[in-house]
Design a protein around this motif. Sequence first.
Motif, PDB file in Angstrom:
ATOM      1  N   GLY A 111     -21.680 -17.346   0.065  1.00 19.61           N
ATOM      2  CA  GLY A 111     -21.371 -15.974   0.417  1.00 19.61           C
ATOM      3  C   GLY A 111     -21.165 -15.170  -0.855  1.00 19.61           C
ATOM      4  O   GLY A 111     -20.807 -15.723  -1.899  1.00 19.61           O
ATOM      5  N   ALA A 112     -21.386 -13.860  -0.792  1.00 19.41           N
ATOM      6  CA  ALA A 112     -21.250 -13.007  -1.976  1.00 19.41           C
ATOM      7  C   ALA A 112     -20.729 -11.646  -1.561  1.00 19.41           C
ATOM      8  O   ALA A 112     -21.018 -11.150  -0.461  1.00 19.41           O
ATOM      9  CB  ALA A 112     -22.587 -12.867  -2.696  1.00 19.41           C
ATOM     10  N   GLU A 113     -19.971 -11.032  -2.456  1.00 18.56           N
ATOM     11  CA  GLU A 113     -19.493  -9.684  -2.218  1.00 18.56           C
ATOM     12  C   GLU A 113     -20.636  -8.689  -2.436  1.00 18.56           C
ATOM     13  O   GLU A 113     -21.632  -9.003  -3.105  1.00 18.56           O
ATOM     14  CB  GLU A 113     -18.324  -9.371  -3.150  1.00 18.56           C
ATOM     15  N   PRO A 114     -20.525  -7.474  -1.887  1.00 16.57           N
ATOM     16  CA  PRO A 114     -21.617  -6.491  -2.003  1.00 16.57           C
ATOM     17  C   PRO A 114     -22.012  -6.191  -3.449  1.00 16.57           C
ATOM     18  O   PRO A 114     -23.197  -5.990  -3.734  1.00 16.57           O
ATOM     19  CB  PRO A 114     -21.032  -5.246  -1.321  1.00 16.57           C
ATOM     20  N   GLN A 115     -21.040  -6.185  -4.374  1.00 15.13           N
ATOM     21  CA  GLN A 115     -21.367  -5.890  -5.771  1.00 15.13           C
ATOM     22  C   GLN A 115     -22.356  -6.900  -6.334  1.00 15.13           C
ATOM     23  O   GLN A 115     -23.210  -6.567  -7.154  1.00 15.13           O
ATOM     24  CB  GLN A 115     -20.099  -5.889  -6.632  1.00 15.13           C
ATOM     25  N   VAL A 116     -22.233  -8.142  -5.902  1.00 12.00           N
ATOM     26  CA  VAL A 116     -23.118  -9.194  -6.388  1.00 12.00           C
ATOM     27  C   VAL A 116     -24.518  -9.018  -5.807  1.00 12.00           C
ATOM     28  O   VAL A 116     -25.524  -9.086  -6.520  1.00 12.00           O
ATOM     29  CB  VAL A 116     -22.551 -10.585  -6.031  1.00 12.00           C
ATOM     30  N   ALA A 117     -24.583  -8.811  -4.508  1.00 13.34           N
ATOM     31  CA  ALA A 117     -25.888  -8.647  -3.855  1.00 13.34           C
ATOM     32  C   ALA A 117     -26.658  -7.461  -4.413  1.00 13.34           C
ATOM     33  O   ALA A 117     -27.894  -7.481  -4.476  1.00 13.34           O
ATOM     34  CB  ALA A 117     -25.690  -8.499  -2.349  1.00 13.34           C
ATOM     35  N   GLU A 118     -25.948  -6.416  -4.852  1.00 12.90           N
ATOM     36  CA  GLU A 118     -26.604  -5.198  -5.324  1.00 12.90           C
ATOM     37  C   GLU A 118     -27.022  -5.251  -6.791  1.00 12.90           C
ATOM     38  O   GLU A 118     -27.945  -4.539  -7.194  1.00 12.90           O
ATOM     39  CB  GLU A 118     -25.662  -4.004  -5.107  1.00 12.90           C
ATOM     40  N   THR A 119     -26.357  -6.068  -7.611  1.00 10.96           N
ATOM     41  CA  THR A 119     -26.595  -6.001  -9.059  1.00 10.96           C
ATOM     42  C   THR A 119     -27.107  -7.297  -9.686  1.00 10.96           C
ATOM     43  O   THR A 119     -27.666  -7.255 -10.785  1.00 10.96           O
ATOM     44  CB  THR A 119     -25.292  -5.605  -9.792  1.00 10.96           C
ATOM     45  N   VAL A 120     -26.916  -8.436  -9.042  1.00 14.03           N
ATOM     46  CA  VAL A 120     -27.277  -9.716  -9.655  1.00 14.03           C
ATOM     47  C   VAL A 120     -28.678 -10.129  -9.224  1.00 14.03           C
ATOM     48  O   VAL A 120     -28.996 -10.136  -8.027  1.00 14.03           O
ATOM     49  CB  VAL A 120     -26.252 -10.812  -9.278  1.00 14.03           C
ATOM     50  N   THR A 121     -29.513 -10.483 -10.171  1.00 13.68           N
ATOM     51  CA  THR A 121     -30.888 -10.884  -9.884  1.00 13.68           C
ATOM     52  C   THR A 121     -30.938 -12.323  -9.376  1.00 13.68           C
ATOM     53  O   THR A 121     -30.038 -13.125  -9.649  1.00 13.68           O
ATOM     54  CB  THR A 121     -31.752 -10.783 -11.140  1.00 13.68           C
ATOM     55  N   LEU A 167     -26.353 -18.889   4.623  1.00  9.93           N
ATOM     56  CA  LEU A 167     -26.441 -17.928   3.525  1.00  9.93           C
ATOM     57  C   LEU A 167     -25.607 -16.670   3.749  1.00  9.93           C
ATOM     58  O   LEU A 167     -25.543 -15.813   2.866  1.00  9.93           O
ATOM     59  CB  LEU A 167     -27.910 -17.530   3.299  1.00  9.93           C
ATOM     60  N   ASP A 168     -24.970 -16.565   4.913  1.00  6.68           N
ATOM     61  CA  ASP A 168     -24.224 -15.327   5.182  1.00  6.68           C
ATOM     62  C   ASP A 168     -22.991 -15.540   6.051  1.00  6.68           C
ATOM     63  O   ASP A 168     -22.454 -14.580   6.605  1.00  6.68           O
ATOM     64  CB  ASP A 168     -25.150 -14.295   5.843  1.00  6.68           C
ATOM     65  N   GLU A 169     -22.512 -16.765   6.189  1.00  6.71           N
ATOM     66  CA  GLU A 169     -21.359 -17.027   7.052  1.00  6.71           C
ATOM     67  C   GLU A 169     -20.063 -17.217   6.261  1.00  6.71           C
ATOM     68  O   GLU A 169     -18.993 -17.337   6.856  1.00  6.71           O
ATOM     69  CB  GLU A 169     -21.618 -18.268   7.920  1.00  6.71           C
ATOM     70  N   THR A 170     -20.156 -17.260   4.937  1.00  8.74           N
ATOM     71  CA  THR A 170     -18.952 -17.383   4.103  1.00  8.74           C
ATOM     72  C   THR A 170     -18.360 -15.995   3.888  1.00  8.74           C
ATOM     73  O   THR A 170     -19.071 -15.056   3.549  1.00  8.74           O
ATOM     74  CB  THR A 170     -19.304 -18.023   2.751  1.00  8.74           C
ATOM     75  N   THR A 171     -17.048 -15.872   4.089  1.00  6.98           N
ATOM     76  CA  THR A 171     -16.392 -14.576   3.945  1.00  6.98           C
ATOM     77  C   THR A 171     -15.479 -14.572   2.721  1.00  6.98           C
ATOM     78  O   THR A 171     -14.812 -15.565   2.424  1.00  6.98           O
ATOM     79  CB  THR A 171     -15.560 -14.240   5.193  1.00  6.98           C
ATOM     80  N   ILE A 172     -15.485 -13.459   1.999  1.00  6.38           N
ATOM     81  CA  ILE A 172     -14.654 -13.289   0.805  1.00  6.38           C
ATOM     82  C   ILE A 172     -13.761 -12.069   1.029  1.00  6.38           C
ATOM     83  O   ILE A 172     -14.261 -10.956   1.216  1.00  6.38           O
ATOM     84  CB  ILE A 172     -15.517 -13.109  -0.459  1.00  6.38           C
ATOM     85  N   LEU A 179      -6.892 -10.998  -6.482  1.00  6.07           N
ATOM     86  CA  LEU A 179      -7.000 -12.305  -5.851  1.00  6.07           C
ATOM     87  C   LEU A 179      -8.047 -12.262  -4.740  1.00  6.07           C
ATOM     88  O   LEU A 179      -8.147 -11.289  -3.996  1.00  6.07           O
ATOM     89  CB  LEU A 179      -5.645 -12.722  -5.284  1.00  6.07           C
ATOM     90  N   ARG A 180      -8.833 -13.343  -4.644  1.00  5.36           N
ATOM     91  CA  ARG A 180      -9.822 -13.482  -3.577  1.00  5.36           C
ATOM     92  C   ARG A 180      -9.460 -14.673  -2.697  1.00  5.36           C
ATOM     93  O   ARG A 180      -9.068 -15.725  -3.188  1.00  5.36           O
ATOM     94  CB  ARG A 180     -11.232 -13.701  -4.142  1.00  5.36           C
ATOM     95  N   ARG A 181      -9.607 -14.462  -1.392  1.00  3.87           N
ATOM     96  CA  ARG A 181      -9.465 -15.572  -0.443  1.00  3.87           C
ATOM     97  C   ARG A 181     -10.825 -15.796   0.210  1.00  3.87           C
ATOM     98  O   ARG A 181     -11.371 -14.907   0.855  1.00  3.87           O
ATOM     99  CB  ARG A 181      -8.401 -15.269   0.611  1.00  3.87           C
ATOM    100  N   VAL A 182     -11.346 -16.991   0.018  1.00  2.00           N
ATOM    101  CA  VAL A 182     -12.693 -17.315   0.487  1.00  2.00           C
ATOM    102  C   VAL A 182     -12.604 -18.315   1.631  1.00  2.00           C
ATOM    103  O   VAL A 182     -11.906 -19.335   1.530  1.00  2.00           O
ATOM    104  CB  VAL A 182     -13.538 -17.916  -0.656  1.00  2.00           C
ATOM    105  N   ARG A 183     -13.292 -18.015   2.709  1.00  3.90           N
ATOM    106  CA  ARG A 183     -13.336 -18.924   3.862  1.00  3.90           C
ATOM    107  C   ARG A 183     -14.771 -19.405   4.043  1.00  3.90           C
ATOM    108  O   ARG A 183     -15.687 -18.602   4.221  1.00  3.90           O
ATOM    109  CB  ARG A 183     -12.850 -18.223   5.126  1.00  3.90           C
TER     110      ARG A 183
END
Length: 258
Positions: A111-121, A167-172, A179-183
């Motif tokens: 899972g990834a936060e929106p900032q990652v999906a938008e900027t990381v290749t 690819l999309d079921e992990t929540t951050i 602090l981040r809590r990841v499930r």
Amino acid sequence: MNGSAGPLLCLALLACPAAAAQGPIERPPLEAPLPGEPIAAGLAEDTVEVKVNYSGARIVLFATSPFGEDPATGFAVALIGPSAPQTVLRRTAAGRERFEFVAAPTVFAIGAEPQVAETVTPETMILAGLNAAGSAMPEARNLASPDLALWRAAFVELKMDQQLYSLDETTIERLDGGLRRVRINLPANAPTGVYRVRAVAFQNGQRIGETEQTLTLIRGGMDATLFDLSRKHGVIYGFLAVLLGSLVGLIAAWVGRR
């Protein structure tokens, strides 16, 4: 670096004195970004015990951002492992083809936060060890295969059909102070073994921090014995199941006559 980089580097070093006399040396770009700094993180549980009727579990990871609550910093987290050889088959007009991976994760949930999906290749995600397809390692002779990407994509699709890849079921979730809590959902059919929980922090598309924790999945008690017996000695397990069913039937018939 790849195998051809060694000789090229040696030649560049030998040429340095002459180049220095002519002007400043232009350094070639690095093939991969330097790894980020370690970040503080921890799992709520580092061992998960499951039963035969196990219906899945949720892994919880806490991690801190190197830049606190900076909105430009995002996390990507993956549950990976255990690795094992994998084979993909496909039917073509010429017959059946097979492609072997010498090692690939049996489970991959990311899972990834929106900032990652938008900027990381995608290339940066591969270098960070967070790409499901890129984690499947082919035999050395197939590294340059023009169909490698297609086989990797087919492998990921197969694992997703088996509900072992997601690819999309992990929540951050963002908490106070960066602090981040990841499930992460652990599949019900996940094999036992040692897993890696990998978290990477990115800022403006670059890796700035990372951590990797280990998680052990085990089976316990009589459930573990029955599970192992069914997997490793199917004939014996089947015979015992039939025998037990017959005994239960005989006892029921005897009780019915009384």
